[in-house]
Design a protein around this motif. Structure first.
Motif, PDB file in Angstrom:
ATOM      1  N   GLY A   1      65.637 -39.954 107.827  1.00  0.00           N
ATOM      2  CA  GLY A   1      65.633 -40.909 106.724  1.00  0.00           C
ATOM      3  C   GLY A   1      64.404 -40.740 105.838  1.00  0.00           C
ATOM      4  O   GLY A   1      63.483 -39.972 106.142  1.00  0.00           O
ATOM      5  N   LEU A   2      64.371 -41.487 104.770  1.00  0.00           N
ATOM      6  CA  LEU A   2      63.342 -41.344 103.747  1.00  0.00           C
ATOM      7  C   LEU A   2      61.930 -41.609 104.276  1.00  0.00           C
ATOM      8  O   LEU A   2      61.030 -40.792 104.100  1.00  0.00           O
ATOM      9  CB  LEU A   2      63.664 -42.293 102.589  1.00  0.00           C
ATOM     10  CG  LEU A   2      63.014 -42.035 101.258  1.00  0.00           C
ATOM     11  CD1 LEU A   2      63.249 -40.618 100.762  1.00  0.00           C
ATOM     12  CD2 LEU A   2      63.530 -43.027 100.229  1.00  0.00           C
ATOM     13  N   LYS A   3      61.719 -42.746 104.920  1.00  0.00           N
ATOM     14  CA  LYS A   3      60.367 -43.078 105.391  1.00  0.00           C
ATOM     15  C   LYS A   3      59.890 -42.081 106.439  1.00  0.00           C
ATOM     16  O   LYS A   3      58.741 -41.632 106.404  1.00  0.00           O
ATOM     17  CB  LYS A   3      60.338 -44.499 105.945  1.00  0.00           C
ATOM     18  CG  LYS A   3      58.946 -44.985 106.203  1.00  0.00           C
ATOM     19  CD  LYS A   3      58.906 -46.479 106.412  1.00  0.00           C
ATOM     20  CE  LYS A   3      57.470 -46.962 106.417  1.00  0.00           C
ATOM     21  NZ  LYS A   3      57.380 -48.405 106.367  1.00  0.00           N
TER      22      LYS A   3
ATOM     23  N   ARG B   1      64.812 -50.436  96.902  1.00  0.00           N
ATOM     24  CA  ARG B   1      66.241 -50.132  96.783  1.00  0.00           C
ATOM     25  C   ARG B   1      66.670 -50.377  95.354  1.00  0.00           C
ATOM     26  O   ARG B   1      66.505 -51.462  94.823  1.00  0.00           O
ATOM     27  CB  ARG B   1      67.040 -51.059  97.695  1.00  0.00           C
ATOM     28  CG  ARG B   1      67.366 -50.458  98.990  1.00  0.00           C
ATOM     29  CD  ARG B   1      68.422 -51.191  99.774  1.00  0.00           C
ATOM     30  NE  ARG B   1      68.569 -52.602  99.479  1.00  0.00           N
ATOM     31  CZ  ARG B   1      68.459 -53.559 100.375  1.00  0.00           C
ATOM     32  NH1 ARG B   1      68.175 -53.273 101.617  1.00  0.00           N
ATOM     33  NH2 ARG B   1      68.634 -54.803 100.039  1.00  0.00           N
TER      34      ARG B   1
ATOM     35  N   ARG C   1      66.832 -44.718  95.525  1.00  0.00           N
ATOM     36  CA  ARG C   1      65.652 -45.323  96.117  1.00  0.00           C
ATOM     37  C   ARG C   1      64.434 -44.798  95.369  1.00  0.00           C
ATOM     38  O   ARG C   1      64.416 -43.645  94.930  1.00  0.00           O
ATOM     39  CB  ARG C   1      65.510 -44.974  97.602  1.00  0.00           C
ATOM     40  CG  ARG C   1      66.687 -45.360  98.476  1.00  0.00           C
ATOM     41  CD  ARG C   1      66.823 -46.863  98.622  1.00  0.00           C
ATOM     42  NE  ARG C   1      67.968 -47.200  99.470  1.00  0.00           N
ATOM     43  CZ  ARG C   1      69.177 -47.468  99.008  1.00  0.00           C
ATOM     44  NH1 ARG C   1      69.421 -47.422  97.718  1.00  0.00           N
ATOM     45  NH2 ARG C   1      70.153 -47.782  99.834  1.00  0.00           N
TER      46      ARG C   1
ATOM     47  N   THR D   1      64.713 -40.914  94.453  1.00  0.00           N
ATOM     48  CA  THR D   1      65.780 -40.057  94.972  1.00  0.00           C
ATOM     49  C   THR D   1      66.807 -39.781  93.888  1.00  0.00           C
ATOM     50  O   THR D   1      66.882 -40.500  92.893  1.00  0.00           O
ATOM     51  CB  THR D   1      66.514 -40.719  96.156  1.00  0.00           C
ATOM     52  OG1 THR D   1      67.223 -41.864  95.679  1.00  0.00           O
ATOM     53  CG2 THR D   1      65.564 -41.094  97.262  1.00  0.00           C
TER      54      THR D   1
ATOM     55  N   LEU E   1      72.598 -41.569  95.211  1.00  0.00           N
ATOM     56  CA  LEU E   1      73.076 -41.570  96.595  1.00  0.00           C
ATOM     57  C   LEU E   1      74.589 -41.417  96.705  1.00  0.00           C
ATOM     58  O   LEU E   1      75.103 -41.181  97.792  1.00  0.00           O
ATOM     59  CB  LEU E   1      72.645 -42.865  97.297  1.00  0.00           C
ATOM     60  CG  LEU E   1      71.152 -43.118  97.372  1.00  0.00           C
ATOM     61  CD1 LEU E   1      70.877 -44.457  98.041  1.00  0.00           C
ATOM     62  CD2 LEU E   1      70.435 -42.003  98.088  1.00  0.00           C
TER      63      LEU E   1
ATOM     64  N   GLN F   1      75.536 -35.271  99.941  1.00  0.00           N
ATOM     65  CA  GLN F   1      74.223 -35.046 100.539  1.00  0.00           C
ATOM     66  C   GLN F   1      74.260 -33.958 101.616  1.00  0.00           C
ATOM     67  O   GLN F   1      73.358 -33.863 102.432  1.00  0.00           O
ATOM     68  CB  GLN F   1      73.700 -36.349 101.144  1.00  0.00           C
ATOM     69  CG  GLN F   1      73.445 -37.434 100.141  1.00  0.00           C
ATOM     70  CD  GLN F   1      72.744 -38.628 100.777  1.00  0.00           C
ATOM     71  OE1 GLN F   1      71.930 -38.477 101.669  1.00  0.00           O
ATOM     72  NE2 GLN F   1      73.060 -39.809 100.305  1.00  0.00           N
TER      73      GLN F   1
ATOM     74  N   LEU G   1      66.993 -34.333 104.718  1.00  0.00           N
ATOM     75  CA  LEU G   1      66.917 -35.731 104.313  1.00  0.00           C
ATOM     76  C   LEU G   1      68.304 -36.277 104.018  1.00  0.00           C
ATOM     77  O   LEU G   1      69.061 -35.693 103.241  1.00  0.00           O
ATOM     78  CB  LEU G   1      66.037 -35.866 103.064  1.00  0.00           C
ATOM     79  CG  LEU G   1      65.906 -37.262 102.484  1.00  0.00           C
ATOM     80  CD1 LEU G   1      65.228 -38.197 103.476  1.00  0.00           C
ATOM     81  CD2 LEU G   1      65.131 -37.214 101.187  1.00  0.00           C
TER      82      LEU G   1
ATOM     83  N   VAL H   1      69.936 -40.172 103.122  1.00  0.00           N
ATOM     84  CA  VAL H   1      69.698 -41.594 102.885  1.00  0.00           C
ATOM     85  C   VAL H   1      71.053 -42.278 102.783  1.00  0.00           C
ATOM     86  O   VAL H   1      71.783 -42.070 101.812  1.00  0.00           O
ATOM     87  CB  VAL H   1      68.880 -41.819 101.596  1.00  0.00           C
ATOM     88  CG1 VAL H   1      68.660 -43.298 101.356  1.00  0.00           C
ATOM     89  CG2 VAL H   1      67.560 -41.078 101.678  1.00  0.00           C
TER      90      VAL H   1
ATOM     91  N   ARG I   1      73.954 -44.956 102.087  1.00  0.00           N
ATOM     92  CA  ARG I   1      74.156 -46.036 101.116  1.00  0.00           C
ATOM     93  C   ARG I   1      74.374 -47.333 101.875  1.00  0.00           C
ATOM     94  O   ARG I   1      74.885 -47.340 102.977  1.00  0.00           O
ATOM     95  CB  ARG I   1      75.357 -45.723 100.236  1.00  0.00           C
ATOM     96  CG  ARG I   1      75.084 -44.522  99.353  1.00  0.00           C
ATOM     97  CD  ARG I   1      76.211 -44.229  98.404  1.00  0.00           C
ATOM     98  NE  ARG I   1      76.318 -45.315  97.455  1.00  0.00           N
ATOM     99  CZ  ARG I   1      77.474 -45.822  97.042  1.00  0.00           C
ATOM    100  NH1 ARG I   1      78.595 -45.351  97.486  1.00  0.00           N
ATOM    101  NH2 ARG I   1      77.501 -46.805  96.171  1.00  0.00           N
TER     102      ARG I   1
END
Length: 98
Positions: free
Chosen positions: A5-7, A22, A27, A42, A45, A49, A86, A88, A90
């Protein structure tokens, strides 16, 4: 390749103080690395991906600087070198499905 994920992706790349907002099908936010503040956003979304999500990163003066320095796209390649991709997901609050 493992998905992340992103973090977690930003943490793996050495960023700290990560603040994620968000948006409407995207994001964005701010993060720090080596004393420099960065803004990120980003791609949409809703789009495929499978190859990993594209993320724009640029320097920022403060957490209200959405214009900042030149656009760079280092996330996908940096994560690939670490064996990650990566993704992310939705959320229900993200509208306009394709």
């Amino acid at each position: 390749m493992k998905t992340v994920g992103l973090k977690k992706a930003f943490t793996l790349m050495g960023y700290k103080n990560i603040e994620i907002h968000r948006g409407y099908n995207y994001r964005s936010g701010f993060m720090e690395k080596d004393g420099q503040l960065f803004y990120f956003m980003t791609g949409d979304l809703r789009h495929n991906q499978n190859d990993g999500l594209t993320v724009l990163v640029r320097t920022a003066k403060d957490r209200n600087d959405y214009i900042g320095g030149p656009n760079t796209y280092p996330v996908k390649d940096a994560l690939a070198k670490l064996g990650y991709k990566l993704v992310v997901p939705r959320l229900k609050c993200d509208y306009n499905s394709l």
